[in-house]
Design a protein around this motif. Sequence first.
Motif, PDB file in Angstrom:
ATOM      1  N   ILE A  64       0.826  -1.225  -0.154  1.00  0.00           N
ATOM      2  CA  ILE A  64      -0.036   0.008   0.000  1.00  0.00           C
ATOM      3  C   ILE A  64       0.921   1.246  -0.022  1.00  0.00           C
ATOM      4  CG2 ILE A  64      -1.810   1.348   1.254  1.00  0.00           C
ATOM      5  CD1 ILE A  64      -2.790  -1.351   2.229  1.00  0.00           C
ATOM      6  N   VAL A  65       1.880   1.254   0.721  1.00  0.00           N
ATOM      7  CA  VAL A  65       2.710   2.420   1.001  1.00  0.00           C
ATOM      8  C   VAL A  65       3.508   2.850  -0.212  1.00  0.00           C
ATOM      9  CG1 VAL A  65       4.833   3.466   1.960  1.00  0.00           C
ATOM     10  CG2 VAL A  65       2.994   2.406   3.363  1.00  0.00           C
ATOM     11  N   ALA A  66       3.821   1.473  -0.988  1.00  0.00           N
ATOM     12  CA  ALA A  66       4.744   1.621  -2.198  1.00  0.00           C
ATOM     13  C   ALA A  66       3.804   2.148  -3.401  1.00  0.00           C
ATOM     14  CB  ALA A  66       5.266   0.226  -2.506  1.00  0.00           C
ATOM     15  N   LEU A  67       2.476   1.554  -3.566  1.00  0.00           N
ATOM     16  CA  LEU A  67       1.495   2.008  -4.441  1.00  0.00           C
ATOM     17  C   LEU A  67       1.139   3.387  -4.206  1.00  0.00           C
ATOM     18  CD1 LEU A  67      -0.263   1.274  -6.853  1.00  0.00           C
ATOM     19  CD2 LEU A  67      -1.865   0.683  -4.981  1.00  0.00           C
ATOM     20  N   VAL A  68       1.036   3.989  -3.091  1.00  0.00           N
ATOM     21  CA  VAL A  68       0.721   5.461  -2.985  1.00  0.00           C
ATOM     22  C   VAL A  68       2.171   6.316  -3.029  1.00  0.00           C
ATOM     23  CG1 VAL A  68       0.098   7.108  -1.172  1.00  0.00           C
ATOM     24  CG2 VAL A  68      -1.086   5.123  -1.279  1.00  0.00           C
ATOM     25  N   GLY A  69       3.189   5.475  -2.804  1.00  0.00           N
ATOM     26  CA  GLY A  69       4.369   6.433  -3.093  1.00  0.00           C
ATOM     27  C   GLY A  69       4.729   6.415  -4.559  1.00  0.00           C
ATOM     28  N   GLY A  70       4.435   5.530  -5.282  1.00  0.00           N
ATOM     29  CA  GLY A  70       4.438   5.420  -6.809  1.00  0.00           C
ATOM     30  C   GLY A  70       3.743   6.463  -7.321  1.00  0.00           C
ATOM     31  N   MET A  71       2.588   6.622  -6.899  1.00  0.00           N
ATOM     32  CA  MET A  71       1.508   7.624  -7.589  1.00  0.00           C
ATOM     33  C   MET A  71       2.000   9.007  -7.216  1.00  0.00           C
ATOM     34  SD  MET A  71      -2.155   5.783  -6.491  1.00  0.00           S
ATOM     35  CE  MET A  71      -2.661   4.058  -7.334  1.00  0.00           C
ATOM     36  N   VAL A  72       2.438   9.365  -5.851  1.00  0.00           N
ATOM     37  CA  VAL A  72       2.750  10.597  -5.499  1.00  0.00           C
ATOM     38  C   VAL A  72       3.969  10.981  -5.920  1.00  0.00           C
ATOM     39  CG1 VAL A  72       2.821  12.298  -3.530  1.00  0.00           C
ATOM     40  CG2 VAL A  72       1.067  10.536  -3.558  1.00  0.00           C
ATOM     41  N   LEU A  73       4.859  10.028  -5.747  1.00  0.00           N
ATOM     42  CA  LEU A  73       6.527  10.624  -6.018  1.00  0.00           C
ATOM     43  C   LEU A  73       7.282   9.708  -7.228  1.00  0.00           C
ATOM     44  CD1 LEU A  73       7.643  10.090  -2.510  1.00  0.00           C
ATOM     45  CD2 LEU A  73       7.046  12.106  -3.474  1.00  0.00           C
ATOM     46  N   SER A  74       6.276   9.097  -7.942  1.00  0.00           N
ATOM     47  CA  SER A  74       7.000   8.252  -9.056  1.00  0.00           C
ATOM     48  C   SER A  74       7.988   7.270  -8.632  1.00  0.00           C
ATOM     49  CB  SER A  74       7.686   9.023 -10.243  1.00  0.00           C
ATOM     50  OG  SER A  74       8.658   9.630  -9.652  1.00  0.00           O
ATOM     51  N   ASN A  75       8.943   6.830  -9.645  1.00  0.00           N
ATOM     52  CA  ASN A  75       9.903   5.693  -9.246  1.00  0.00           C
ATOM     53  C   ASN A  75      11.270   6.437  -9.276  1.00  0.00           C
ATOM     54  OD1 ASN A  75       9.833   6.262 -12.081  1.00  0.00           O
ATOM     55  ND2 ASN A  75      10.034   4.016 -12.586  1.00  0.00           N
ATOM     56  N   GLU A  76      11.181   7.561  -9.199  1.00  0.00           N
ATOM     57  CA  GLU A  76      12.744   8.243  -8.809  1.00  0.00           C
ATOM     58  C   GLU A  76      13.611   7.555  -7.818  1.00  0.00           C
ATOM     59  OE1 GLU A  76      14.101  10.330 -11.003  1.00  0.00           O
ATOM     60  OE2 GLU A  76      12.458  10.392 -12.267  1.00  0.00           O
ATOM     61  N   PRO A  77      14.813   7.411  -8.044  1.00  0.00           N
ATOM     62  CA  PRO A  77      15.530   6.626  -7.126  1.00  0.00           C
ATOM     63  C   PRO A  77      15.606   7.297  -5.701  1.00  0.00           C
ATOM     64  CG  PRO A  77      16.971   6.994  -9.113  1.00  0.00           C
ATOM     65  CD  PRO A  77      15.533   7.719  -9.198  1.00  0.00           C
ATOM     66  N   ILE A  78      15.674   8.590  -5.456  1.00  0.00           N
ATOM     67  CA  ILE A  78      15.504   9.249  -4.221  1.00  0.00           C
ATOM     68  C   ILE A  78      13.959   8.847  -3.605  1.00  0.00           C
ATOM     69  CG2 ILE A  78      14.497  11.376  -5.182  1.00  0.00           C
ATOM     70  CD1 ILE A  78      16.112  12.703  -2.874  1.00  0.00           C
ATOM     71  N   ALA A  79      13.015   8.816  -4.495  1.00  0.00           N
ATOM     72  CA  ALA A  79      11.594   8.382  -3.934  1.00  0.00           C
ATOM     73  C   ALA A  79      11.672   7.162  -3.349  1.00  0.00           C
ATOM     74  CB  ALA A  79      10.489   8.679  -5.049  1.00  0.00           C
ATOM     75  N   VAL A  80      12.266   6.199  -3.963  1.00  0.00           N
ATOM     76  CA  VAL A  80      12.236   4.634  -3.676  1.00  0.00           C
ATOM     77  C   VAL A  80      13.257   4.675  -2.339  1.00  0.00           C
ATOM     78  CG1 VAL A  80      13.211   2.548  -4.243  1.00  0.00           C
ATOM     79  CG2 VAL A  80      12.136   3.938  -6.296  1.00  0.00           C
ATOM     80  N   GLY A  81      13.968   5.425  -2.292  1.00  0.00           N
ATOM     81  CA  GLY A  81      14.743   5.538  -1.116  1.00  0.00           C
ATOM     82  C   GLY A  81      14.014   5.964   0.193  1.00  0.00           C
ATOM     83  N   LEU A  82      13.421   7.041  -0.074  1.00  0.00           N
ATOM     84  CA  LEU A  82      12.355   7.291   1.174  1.00  0.00           C
ATOM     85  C   LEU A  82      11.334   6.448   1.374  1.00  0.00           C
ATOM     86  CD1 LEU A  82      12.128  11.163  -0.093  1.00  0.00           C
ATOM     87  CD2 LEU A  82      13.316  10.328   1.841  1.00  0.00           C
ATOM     88  N   ILE A  83      10.724   5.849   0.499  1.00  0.00           N
ATOM     89  CA  ILE A  83       9.887   4.802   0.614  1.00  0.00           C
ATOM     90  C   ILE A  83      10.294   3.613   1.300  1.00  0.00           C
ATOM     91  CG2 ILE A  83       8.218   3.111  -0.281  1.00  0.00           C
ATOM     92  CD1 ILE A  83       7.122   6.179  -0.139  1.00  0.00           C
ATOM     93  N   ILE A  84      11.358   3.279   1.267  1.00  0.00           N
ATOM     94  CA  ILE A  84      12.276   2.153   1.754  1.00  0.00           C
ATOM     95  C   ILE A  84      12.294   2.391   3.348  1.00  0.00           C
ATOM     96  CG2 ILE A  84      14.394   0.844   1.776  1.00  0.00           C
ATOM     97  CD1 ILE A  84      12.469  -0.243  -0.296  1.00  0.00           C
ATOM     98  N   VAL A  85      12.953   3.484   3.385  1.00  0.00           N
ATOM     99  CA  VAL A  85      13.054   3.971   4.909  1.00  0.00           C
ATOM    100  C   VAL A  85      11.862   4.097   5.882  1.00  0.00           C
ATOM    101  CG1 VAL A  85      13.770   5.977   6.377  1.00  0.00           C
ATOM    102  CG2 VAL A  85      15.219   5.317   4.407  1.00  0.00           C
ATOM    103  N   LEU A  86      10.865   4.559   5.191  1.00  0.00           N
ATOM    104  CA  LEU A  86       9.508   4.618   5.737  1.00  0.00           C
ATOM    105  C   LEU A  86       8.907   3.035   5.971  1.00  0.00           C
ATOM    106  CD1 LEU A  86       6.827   6.038   6.683  1.00  0.00           C
ATOM    107  CD2 LEU A  86       6.006   6.194   4.670  1.00  0.00           C
ATOM    108  N   VAL A  87       9.000   2.266   5.169  1.00  0.00           N
ATOM    109  CA  VAL A  87       8.608   0.858   5.212  1.00  0.00           C
ATOM    110  C   VAL A  87       9.510   0.203   6.577  1.00  0.00           C
ATOM    111  CG1 VAL A  87       8.534  -1.235   4.362  1.00  0.00           C
ATOM    112  CG2 VAL A  87       7.561   0.514   2.972  1.00  0.00           C
ATOM    113  N   ILE A  88      10.654   0.437   6.375  1.00  0.00           N
ATOM    114  CA  ILE A  88      11.624  -0.326   7.508  1.00  0.00           C
ATOM    115  C   ILE A  88      11.133   0.266   8.759  1.00  0.00           C
ATOM    116  CG2 ILE A  88      13.953  -0.215   8.396  1.00  0.00           C
ATOM    117  CD1 ILE A  88      15.009  -0.271   5.617  1.00  0.00           C
TER     118      ILE A  88
END
Length: 355
Positions: A64-88
Amino acid sequence: MSFGARVLKTGIAVTLALYLSSLFLNPQSPVPAAIAAIFAMQPSIYRSWKYFLDQLQTTTLGAIVALVGGMVLSNEPIAVGLIIVLVIMICLKLNMGETVGLTLVTVVSIMEASGDWHFALNRFLLTLVGIVSAFLINITVFPPKPKVQFVKQIHSVFSGMSLLLRTSISDEIKEVVFREEKNNLGGSIKSLSDKYNLFEEEQKKMKRSKFSETRQMVVYKQMLLSLQKGYEVLDSVERHYFQAPRTTAMDQFFDSHLELVIKFHEHALLKFEHKLKPNGEEAAQFVLDNDRFMEQAITQFDIDKEGMLRLSIVAAAIYDYGYQLERLNRLAEHVHSASEDKESQDKILNWLKWP
């Protein structure tokens, strides 16, 4: 890791996950299912079930977090890193740190689609297929039996340890061989400790544990502790014994008592298998011999202070080993008497039921 049932089951689980993914989901790449199956293979039934429940929760939240993050922040490397930190952070907050690895794999694969919920759902289902495949294989194909493995390994570890103990003081074994065998013994005892922790964990999580199972846990714990104390004797001999000045009489004194201790350990294990009768006289004599050994080791020999301190460390390790064996022997005789009482009760019940 040596080849065993868990290795074989991991391969079967991956095969099943790939087959089910291709059959029902028809994905372009079923790799996430295979990865999930590898992560989800656990060493016990309880841990498999716990991992299944925990992973289901964290994977759902991560998707769910990744889906929302992908919609809002796209799949830029920095966005993926931020979502990873949040999920951890979420996984750690939920005390589900063991599931982080697979959850992050799911997160990264979902964010790759930049908010495409069809792709996200497909990746989520692939992960679930892998987890379920591993769980089903683990409980149906050679299900883990840590207690049976523990008991078998106890005897093999003791056999190796007794050889090292019998040749340590007499210095008959080559140093290279001694160190190699000692290292292997340490690894085996660590493996035993891990197995004990597995079925102790299972029992603690059971709502209702039988008294017989609780008694077994006490016995297994003492078996493990006795081996650990024997290993400490080897360690103290290697570190201190040969660095102290000694006489031939002292070597014979330590060696003869160590032989007595090993024999008593062997007898205690045989009593658990009901191969030896209870022997209270042997146990009482062993306690006296062990006490006398410690007293003589401290007072009998006239050597320099440094040598006396080193030999005292070795003597204390042997004495503690013997003390734990005396406790193990009491448990063995208690189990033996309880078994005889049960057999007597069964005979009486069968006699009463006889028409």
